[in-house]
Scaffold this active site. Sequence first.
Site, PDB file in Angstrom:
ATOM      1  N   HIS A 136       0.645  -1.324   0.084  1.00  0.00           N
ATOM      2  CA  HIS A 136      -0.079  -0.079   0.012  1.00  0.00           C
ATOM      3  C   HIS A 136       0.796   1.413  -0.017  1.00  0.00           C
ATOM      4  O   HIS A 136       2.127   1.142   0.261  1.00  0.00           O
ATOM      5  CB  HIS A 136      -1.029   0.137   1.283  1.00  0.00           C
ATOM      6  CG  HIS A 136      -2.000  -0.841   1.106  1.00  0.00           C
ATOM      7  ND1 HIS A 136      -2.113  -2.300   1.501  1.00  0.00           N
ATOM      8  CD2 HIS A 136      -3.450  -0.687   0.628  1.00  0.00           C
ATOM      9  CE1 HIS A 136      -3.310  -2.841   1.369  1.00  0.00           C
ATOM     10  NE2 HIS A 136      -4.140  -1.891   0.574  1.00  0.00           N
ATOM     11  N   LYS A 140      -0.610   4.909   4.715  1.00  0.00           N
ATOM     12  CA  LYS A 140      -1.481   4.007   5.519  1.00  0.00           C
ATOM     13  C   LYS A 140      -1.183   3.915   6.788  1.00  0.00           C
ATOM     14  O   LYS A 140       0.323   3.770   6.858  1.00  0.00           O
ATOM     15  CB  LYS A 140      -1.493   2.742   4.570  1.00  0.00           C
ATOM     16  CG  LYS A 140      -2.395   1.633   5.170  1.00  0.00           C
ATOM     17  CD  LYS A 140      -2.854   0.523   4.529  1.00  0.00           C
ATOM     18  CE  LYS A 140      -3.716  -0.310   4.927  1.00  0.00           C
ATOM     19  NZ  LYS A 140      -5.046   0.375   5.299  1.00  0.00           N
TER      20      LYS A 140
END
Length: 254
Positions: A136, A140
């Site tokens: 990701h 995040k």
Amino acid sequence: MKIALIGYGKMGKEIEKIALSRGHEIVSIIDVDNQEDFESAAFKSADVAIEFTNPMVAYNNYMKTFQAGVKLVSGSTGWMAEHGDEVKKLCTEGGKTLFWSSNFSLGVSIFSAVNKYLAKIMNQFPAYDVRMSETHHIHKMDAPSGTAITLAEGILENLDRKDKWVEGTFQAPDGTVSGSAECTADELPINSIREGEVPGIHSIRYDSEADSITITHDAKNRRGFALGAVLAAEYTAKHEGALGMSDLFPFLKD
Ligand SMILES: NC(=O)C1=CN([C@@H]2O[C@H](COP(=O)(O)OP(=O)(O)OC[C@H]3O[C@@H](n4cnc5c(N)ncnc54)[C@H](OP(=O)(O)O)[C@@H]3O)[C@@H](O)[C@H]2O)C=CC1
Ligand SMILES: O=C(O)C1=N[C@H](C(=O)O)C[C@H](O)C1
């Protein structure tokens, strides 16, 4: 349908576009600076609120939304370990409504069904060991991702030789790696990578001495998550209680 948005970041803005394109009205947008709007008539007039914020504030937002008597859809991750049981009870026994999913993308629902089927088959093939990785964007806040945890639960339910998932390695945005790739035979490791602006990649890999089998879901943008969240809101307007993707897509119950 009247929709309230809680959280107006990457997902909130994407959801607004999809909701408007499907003929819905956005009656309230709550972000960090206007928390008093949870008590406004506009917020209370919503058929459903859609919440995408972060692991630290999601639970409080749920309580404020329930207090306002508004049904809720949420995709926030990272809060379940601490508050999951209580929130579920409020919905199964306390008359509240929450549709939650770690991943609203339709592709991940399909991927999740394939993941469970593959895990079941692998009971017949003990030569294969399994591990998972998720990649990701660098913003995040939680690791492993909520989707990785849900996919891991799908494997644990179906593959007899695995008893629990464990955090494996973590690769930070600067490339440094912490954690360990070591685990015992009954553990399923989840490795996390944070790099660039990646919307979300989840890979499940089965390895034997002879070969490997990998299945991957790679989100190209956030539109899939946003569409799924709006579809979930349309469903939630007409249903009650603890709701999830298997209510929207009954093939996930098989
Ligand atoms: N289930 C799914 O399909 C998906 C889930 N997610 C999850 O959704 C969450 C949000 O993701 P994303 O939109 O990318 O994150 P962003 O950081 O882009 O957006 C979150 C927004 O929430 C705001 N916010 C912070 N605190 C509050 C509060 N108390 N009340 C209202 N708003 C608040 C933030 O403001 P500020 O920036 O000022 O702090 C920010 O604007 C994450 O938990 C992520 O893991 C993401 C994509 C898909
Ligand atoms: O934070 C994100 O961006 C995402 N979070 C969700 C998760 O934790 O699984 C879903 C998606 O992968 C994007």
